[in-house]
Design a protein around this motif. Structure first.
Motif: not given
Length: 246
Positions: A99-100, A108-110, A134-136, A141-142
């Motif tokens: 991720f970095h 993750l959202s995409r 966890s940031e992603q 998340a909803d």
């Protein structure tokens, strides 16, 4: 129906997170008849093991995030109707580094958006800790369901998560859940009295049997207190999602 993503997350390990995740996924698929995906993001792959998806696949789990393979190619069916699994493996140990390196804050959202047409509910079994993963999750998340054992360290961990979300201005709601509750213990009773509105999952042998049977409680003991507790929690989650999307 709009897809909803529910993260099962805790800063602290050993709080019953995976047991919570697979039982909620079962309730989503069986009690609510939702097309449900459980996405295991924890390199320990406990949810994957419990749902029978621990056989090595052709592609590592991390390949989804580096876009070497589409997420749907790794999805597996389970023994539960309407419940699919996106399995984890040890390649996820370096997911934070990936991720970095990618510098994609909403990867993750995409990926979740790509799955939205195939599922009504997506549950994320998240690794512990405050990390880039966890940031992603917090961006995607909803709703974030946080198991909290009635102990000072677990309660402190929940407070840290709540403070972290508030500090970064995140709007995703938290749903704390009293987990592994033993009402014979004074400490547990006092914790429940402080937060009487939190859902409760009991410490019970039938719940502990999940790891032995490799099945959710509702599948083998549907009339037990444990099964009722998970079903009640799932109904509370559905109500929270309905309120959020009004």
């Amino acid at each position: 129906m709009r897809v909803a993503t529910i993260a099962v997350y805790s800063l602290k390990g050993g709080v019953g997170k995976t047991t919570l995740a697979i039982n909620l996924a079962w309730a989503s698929a069986m009690r609510s008849a939702r097309r449900t995906l459980l996405w295991d993001l924890d390199p320990q792959a406990a949810s994957t093991f419990l749902l029978g998806g621990d056989e090595a696949g052709r592609h590592p789990a991390q390949a989804i995030f580096s876009k070497d393979i589409a997420a749907e190619k790794l999805i597996r069916t389970t023994a539960v109707d309407r419940l699919a699994l996106l399995p984890a493996d040890t390649s996820l140990r370096t997911l934070d580094h990936l991720f970095h390196a990618l510098d994609k804050k909403k990867r993750l959202s995409r990926l979740l958006d790509d799955l939205s047409e195939d599922f009504d509910r997506i549950l994320l079994d998240c690794p512990p800790g405050l990390t880039e993963t966890s940031e992603q999750v917090m961006r995607a998340a909803d709703l974030i369901v946080v198991p909290v054992v009635p102990s000072p360290l677990s309660q402190r961990a929940f407070a840290e998560v709540a403070a972290h979300l508030a500090q970064r201005g995140a709007r995703v709601p938290l749903m704390p859940v009293h987990a592994m509750v033993d009402r014979r213990r004074k400490l547990h009773v006092e914790a429940l009295e402080r937060h009487p509105d939190w859902p409760v999952i009991p410490m019970a042998s039938i719940v502990e049997s999940v790891a032995v049977r490799r099945a959710p409680v509702g599948a083998f003991a549907p009339r037990s207190a444990g099964a009722r507790a998970f079903n009640d929690l799932w109904q509370a989650i559905e109500r929270a999602l309905a309120e959020r999307h009004r």
